[in-house]
Design an enzyme around this catalytic site. Structure first.
Site, PDB file in Angstrom:
ATOM      1  N   GLU A  12       9.692   4.622   8.005  1.00 13.42           N
ATOM      2  CA  GLU A  12       9.223   3.231   7.939  1.00 13.42           C
ATOM      3  C   GLU A  12       9.409   2.481   9.257  1.00 13.42           C
ATOM      4  OE1 GLU A  12       7.205   2.524   5.910  1.00 13.42           O
ATOM      5  OE2 GLU A  12       7.597   3.762   4.148  1.00 13.42           O
TER       6      GLU A  12
ATOM      7  N   ALA B  88       0.850  -1.184   0.000  1.00 11.86           N
ATOM      8  CA  ALA B  88       0.000   0.000   0.000  1.00 11.86           C
ATOM      9  C   ALA B  88       0.884   1.231   0.000  1.00 11.86           C
ATOM     10  CB  ALA B  88      -0.896   0.008   1.233  1.00 11.86           C
TER      11      ALA B  88
ATOM     12  N   GLU C 262      -0.504   2.631   7.070  1.00 15.28           N
ATOM     13  CA  GLU C 262      -0.580   3.741   6.106  1.00 15.28           C
ATOM     14  C   GLU C 262      -1.209   4.961   6.767  1.00 15.28           C
ATOM     15  OE1 GLU C 262       1.224   3.167   3.662  1.00 15.28           O
ATOM     16  OE2 GLU C 262       1.227   0.989   3.835  1.00 15.28           O
TER      17      GLU C 262
END
Ligand code: B3K
Ligand code: ZN
Length: 887
Positions: free
Chosen positions: A327, A269, A305
Site C-alpha cells: 500500500e 476499489a 489499482e
C-alpha cells in the site's frame, strides 16, 4: 458486561502453512440466496518428514454441503467442520485433492465481504479475509495458487461472467437458460486477489499495446446507461499503463484487463488480478456529474489499482503486517503518476494537506501504530492513513536519500528478486541497501516507530562573520505502545535563501560531524539528522540568509522553527521552493489563528497583523504561480489541523470563530484583489477537466469564499449556481451558500436535489455539503437527512457522505457541547454494526481525537464511548477500535 477480547495476532508468531495449495479449481453455481461453491484444491505438504499434521482451513459463516478427498467422500470422523473452520484430522502424506461444496447467500451478505449481490450484480471483495466467506481455504497472503474459475448463471440475469485472468471457455448450457464461463489466471496469487463479477452490465472497450507489442483488451463495466461516464477512467488507465512502463519499466502481463464499477462497495476499489472492482464513485465522471476533484480522484485511484499489478500482485505480502509493502509503495507510485500528469508542486501540497488531515491526527491519538505494526486484533482496521500515506512518505524519503538512480536500482532489484513472492518490509529495504551499498538500518525505524517526529530548529545569522548556525533537535512523542524510541534518520531538504530569492552558496560547514553522511548530503541540499540533536554552521555567506528547511516536505515530521514573521513573509515571497513558499504563508496563518483563538477564549476580539491579509492578496496576483497553486495557498489551515496544533483543551467554537475572523479580515483587505486576479485567470468556456482549467476554477471559488467572508450577500452565488454549466461550479456555489448560511441556500439545495434526484453519487455531495455546515444545529439537519428517501444505511457511499462527513469533518457540530453529536454517531455505529462491521468501525474512528477537546466535551465523548464499548455482540472491528480509543 465483560466480553472475551478477540485474539491478538502477532508478527513474531508468523510461520508458514503446513500445506501448500498449488492449484485451485472453483465452480460457482450462482443463485441469489443459495449459491453453490465447489472448490477443488491440490494440496501438498511443505515438510518432508514426520507424520502429516492436521489440515486446518479458515472459514467464516460457511455451510458445508459435502466433502471428499481424492474422490472419496469423507466420513464424519475424518473431519470437523464449523462455520469458521474446517479440520481434516489425518490427511495423507502424499499430495492430495480436497473437494468441498459450500453454500452461501449473496443476497443477505450485507457486510459486503466475500460474495455479495447488490443491484442485481454479484460481486466479491476478498481482501483482507473475505475469501473464507466463500469457501474453506488458507485465507492468508502467503499461500499462492493458480486459479481456474468456472461460473454458471442464468443467461438473462447475468449475461456478463467475469473472473481473474484470461477467458478460456464460455457458452450456453443447452435447454437450461443458463450459461457458463471459465477463467484461468496463470499467475499464482493469494486468495485475497480472487474476484468474480456476474450480472447484466454495460461496458466500454479499448486496446492497449504494451511496450513489447502485446495487445491487451481493456474493458470497463458499469450499470447500463452509464458507459459514457467511464471514458475518462479508460483514458486514465491507458496513461497509467504507459507510465508504469516508462517510469518503472513494468509491463502488463495478461491478455485482458477488466474494471467493474459497482455502487455498493466498502472502500474505494480493489486490485484483484486482472479484474479490478471499483466503487463507482472512482470510475464514473462527466462534466455534469463529476467535479474537478472527482476527475483527479478517478485518475489517482485507477492508477493506484493498476499499479498494484506489480506492487501487490506480482509481489505480494507475506502476512498482513506487511500491508505497507504494497500500500505505501503503491500510494507513492500513484502520487508520482498524478504529479507527472498534473502540477508536481500542487500535487505535493495537496498530498501534504491530506497527510496532516488524515495521518497526523491518527499518529497523535490513541489509534497510533507503526507503519509496519506488530500486532492486531482485526486487520480490517489497519487499512489506515498511517499504513497508506505515511508508508508512501517512507518510499519518498528513500528516493530522496538514495537519489533517482539509486531508488530505481533498488526497485529494479526488488522486482527481479521477488517477482512471484510473498515478502516482507525487510526484503524490500534490503534491495535498496544492496543496490546502493547504503546502510539503511536507522532509516528502517520509520517502519517500526509510531508517532510523528517533532523537530525544533533554532537559527542565528552572524552578519559580520558571514555565518548561519542551525541547531536542530528531534523529539519522538510517546505512543500507545509506550515503547522507548530511538532517534530516527530525518532527511531535511534545505536552502539558504538570499535577499534576491536565490539560494546562497556556502564555502564550508562546521559541526556537521553530528549529521549522517554530512559532506555528500549537504552538497545535495540535504541535512540528514540522525542524532537527537545537532548543531551546524554554514560559513562564507556573502549576504543575509534565511534558512528554508524541510523543502518539499522531505520528511513527514512536525517542524517548529524560530523564524520571525518577517522571515516567513520573506520566504512566502521569495523561497525558490514552491512547497516552502506555500508553507511559509500557512505558518503565518496558523500562528494568526492560534493567537486569534487565544484572544477569543479570553473574551477578546481577535486581531491580526495586517501584513498577512496583504500577503494573501499579493500571492493571488503573482502570475509566476499557476492558478491551482494560488487556489491552494488561499485556503486557510483547516479547523482539524488547527485542533491538532492547539493539542489540548480545544474549544471548537472559539477555533471556528478565530479562523472565520481571519478569513473575514483577508476578505475585507484583499478580497477585491483576489477576485480581480481570479478573473484574469478564467477557465476556458467549454469545460475541460485538465489540471490547468481545474486550477482556474478552484482559484475563482477561493475568491468567492473571501467575498462572502468579507460580508457580501449570496446574490452572486445564486446567479453562479443558476448559470453553472458543470458540476464543479454548481457544487462550489452550493457549498459557499450553505456553509455561510446565505439567503438562497435553501432554494439552491432544493434545485440541486431536483436536478440530481436520480443520481445517488451526485446526491452524496448534497448530503456532504449539509453535513459539514458549521454550527451546532447541523446535527438536527443530519439526523433529518437520514430519513430522506435518497439516504440508505445499506450503501456505504451514502453513510460516508452524510454520517462520516459529519463526524469526521464538522468540528463544531459533532463536538457540540451537549454531547448530542457523539450520541448520534454512537447510535449510527450500533445500527450499522450488525449489518456492516467495516463501515461501522470506520465511523467509530471519528472519535479518535476526542481527547484534544476541553473537559466538558471530552467527558461526554468518553461516556458515550464507554457505554458503546459495554454493549453485547459488538463486531470485532468496532470493539477493537473502541478498546484502543479508550485505552
Ligand atoms: N487493497 C484494497 C483495500 C482493501 C481493504 C480491505 N479492508 C484497495 C487498495 O488499497 O488498493
Ligand atoms: Zn492499494
Amino acid at each position: 458486561m465483560q466480553k472475551e477480547a478477540a485474539a491478538l495476532v502477532r508478527l513474531e508468531e508468523y510461520r508458514p502453512t503446513d500445506y501448500a495449495i498449488d492449484t485451485v479449481a472453483l465452480d460457482f453455481s450462482l443463485a441469489p440466496t443459495a449459491t453453490r461453491v465447489t472448490a477443488r484444491l491440490e494440496l501438498r505438504r511443505r515438510a518432508e518428514d514426520g507424520p502429516p499434521p492436521a489440515l486446518v482451513l479458515d472459514g467464516d459463516g460457511l455451510k458445508l454441503v459435502s466433502i471428499s478427498l481424492d474422490g472419496r467422500r469423507l466420513s464424519a470422523e475424518e473431519y470437523e467442520a464449523s462455520p469458521d473452520r474446517l479440520t481434516i484430522t489425518n490427511p495423507p502424506s502424499s499430495p492430495f485433492r480436497l473437494e468441498t461444496v459450500t453454500e452461501i447467500d449473496p443476497d443477505n451478505n450485507t457486510a459486503l465481504m466475500g460474495l455479495y449481490r447488490s443491484s442485481g450484480v454479484y460481486t466479491t471483495q476478498c481482501e483482507a479475509e473475505g475469501f473464507r466467506r466463500i469457501t474453506y481455504f488458507y485465507d492468508r497472503p502467503d499461500v499462492l495458487s493458480v486459479y481456474t474459475v468456472r461460473i454458471e448463471a442464468p443467461a438473462a440475469e447475468a449475461p456478463v461472467l467475469l473472473s481473474n485472468g484470461n477467458l478460456t471457455e464460455s457458452g450456453p448450457l443447452a435447454g437450461t437458460g443458463r450459461h457458463y464461463a471459465v477463467w484461468h489466471d496463470p499467475f499464482p496469487k493469494p486468495s485475497y486477489l480472487f474476484a468474480l463479477v456476474a450480472g447484466d452490465l454495460g461496458a466500454i472497450h479499448d486496446i492497449f499495446v504494451t511496450a513489447s507489442g502485446r495487445r491487451v483488451r481493456l474493458a470497463i463495466y458499469c450499470e447500463h446507461g452509464k458507459e459514457e461516464r467511464c471514458r475518462y477512467a479508460m483514458d486514465a488507465l491507458k496513461r497509467s499503463m504507459r507510465w508504469d512502463e516508462e517510469v518503472f519499466g513494468r509491463e502488463y502481463d495478461l491478455d485482458v484487463f477488466n474494471i467493474v464499477a459497482v455502487s455498493d462497495f466498502n472502500m474505494g476499489a480493489m486490485e484483484n488480478k486482472g479484474l479490478n472492482v471499483f466503487n463507482d464513485k472512482y470510475v464514473l465522471v462527466d462534466p455534469e456529474t463529476g467535479t474537478d476533484s472527482d476527475y483527479a480522484h478517478v485518475e489517482g485511484v485507477i492508477a493506484h489499482e493498476y499499479f498494484h499489478n506489480w506492487t501487490g500482485n506480482r509481489i505480494t505480502c507475506r502476512d498482513w503486517f506487511q500491508l505497507c509493502l504494497k500500500e505505501g509503495l503503491t500510494v507513492f507510485r500513484d502520487e508520482e503518476f498524478s504529479a507527472d500528469m498534473r502540477s508536481r508542486p500542487v500535487k505535493r501540497i495537496a498530498d501534504v494537506i491530506g497527510l496532516r488531515q488524515a495521518q497526523f491526527p491518527e499518529d497523535a491519538g490513541p489509534l497510533a501504530h507503526p507503519v509496519r505494526p506488530t500486532a492486531y486484533r482485526e486487520i480490517n482496521n489497519f487499512y489506515t492513513a498511517t499504513v497508506y500515506i505515511k508508508g508512501a512518505e517512507i518510499c519518498r524519503m528513500l528516493k530522496t536519500l538514495l537519489g533517482e538512480e539509486g531508488f530505481r536500482a533498488g526497485m529494479d532489484l526488488y522486482f527481479e528478486r521477488h517477482d512471484g513472492g510473498a515478502v516482507t518490509i525487510e526484503d524490500f529495504v534490503e534491495c535498496f541497501a544492496e543496490a546502493t551499498g547504503e546502510d539503511l538500518s536507522q532509516f528502517s525505524l520509520w517502519y517500526h516507530q509510531a508517532g510523528t517526529p517533532k523537530v525544533t530548529m533554532r537559527h542565528r545569522f552572524d552578519e559580520a562573520a558571514g555565518t548561519l548556525s542551525l541547531s536542530l533537535k528531534q523529539e519522538l512523542p510517546e505512543t500507545p505502545d509506550k515503547k522507548p524510541k530511538k532517534p530516527m534518520l530525518l532527511p531535511l531538504a534545505f536552502g539558504l535563501v538570499g535577499p534576491d530569492g536565490q539560494d546562497l552558496s556556502f564555502t564550508s560547514t562546521e559541526g556537521a560531524e553530528d549529521l549522517a553522511d554530512a559532506g555528500k548530503a549537504l552538497e545535495r541540499g540535504l541535512i540528514l539528522l540522525g542524532a537527537d540533536a545537532a548543531e551546524l554552521t554554514f560559513t562564507g555567506l556573502k549576504a543575509r540568509a534565511v534558512p528554508s528547511v524541510l523543502r518539499g516536505f522531505s520528511a513527514p515530521i512536525q517542524l517548529e522553527g524560530d523564524l520571525s514573521a518577517d522571515d516567513l513573509f520573506f520566504l512566502a515571497r521569495q523561497d525558490g521552493d514552491p512547497f516552502n513558499r506555500w508553507e511559509a504563508l500557512q505558518g503565518l496563518a496558523r500562528r494568526a489563528i492560534a493567537e486569534g483563538y487565544r484572544a477569543r477564549r479570553a473574551g477578546d476580539v481577535p486581531r491580526f497583523d495586517p501584513r498577512l491579509a496583504a500577503a494573501f492578496g499579493e500571492l493571488a496576483e503573482n502570475e509566476a504561480f499557476d492558478p491551482a497553486f494560488r487556489a491552494l495557498a488561499l485556503a486557510l489551515p483547516s479547523e482539524g489541523e488547527m485542533a491538532q496544533i492547539l493539542a489540548s483543551d480545544v474549544d471548537p467554537d472559539a477555533l471556528h470563530d478565530a479562523r472565520d475572523a481571519l478569513a473575514a479580515e483577508i476578505g475585507r483587505i484583499s478580497g477585491a484583489r483576489i477576485e480581480a486576479a481570479s478573473r484574469r485567470a478564467m477557465p476556458e468556456a467549454v469545460y475541460s477537466p485538465d489540471a490547468e482549467n481545474a486550477g482556474r476554477r478552484a482559484f475563482a471559488h477561493a475568491a468567492w469564499r473571501y467575498r462572502v467572508a468579507a460580508g457580501e450577500d449570496g446574490a452572486f452565488l445564486t446567479e453562479a449556481f443558476a448559470k453553472a454549466e458543470n458540476l464543479t461550479v454548481r457544487s462550489a456555489a452550493l457549498a459557499v451558500l450553505v456553509h455561510a448560511r446565505l439567503a438562497g441556500a435553501e432554494e439552491a439545495l432544493a434545485a440541486f436535489y431536483e436536478r440530481y434526484r436520480d443520481n445517488p453519487l451526485v446526491l452524496d455531495k448534497w448530503f456532504s455539503v449539509q453535513a459539514t455546515r458549521p454550527g451546532h444545529d447541523t446535527l438536527e439537519v443530519v439526523a433529518a437527512l437520514t430519513e430522506s428517501p435518497a439516504f440508505s444505511w445499506k450503501t456505504p457511499n451514502r453513510v460516508y457522505s452524510l454520517v462520516r462527513a459529519f463526524g469526521g469533518a464538522n468540528l463544531t457540530a459533532f463536538h457540540r457541547p451537549d454531547g448530542a453529536g457523539y450520541r448520534f454517531l454512537a447510535d449510527a455505529i450500533v445500527k450499522l454494526d450488525g449489518q456492516n462491521p467495516s463501515v461501522a468501525s470506520r465511523l467509530a474512528t471519528c472519535f479518535r481525537s476526542y481527547r484534544l477537546f476541553e473537559a466538558e466535551r471530552r467527558e461526554k465523548a468518553e461516556a458515550v464511548l464507554k457505554s458503546l464499548a459495554g454493549r453485547d455482540n459488538l463486531s470485532r472491528d468496532v470493539s477493537d477500535i473502541l478498546t484502543r480509543t479508550l485505552a
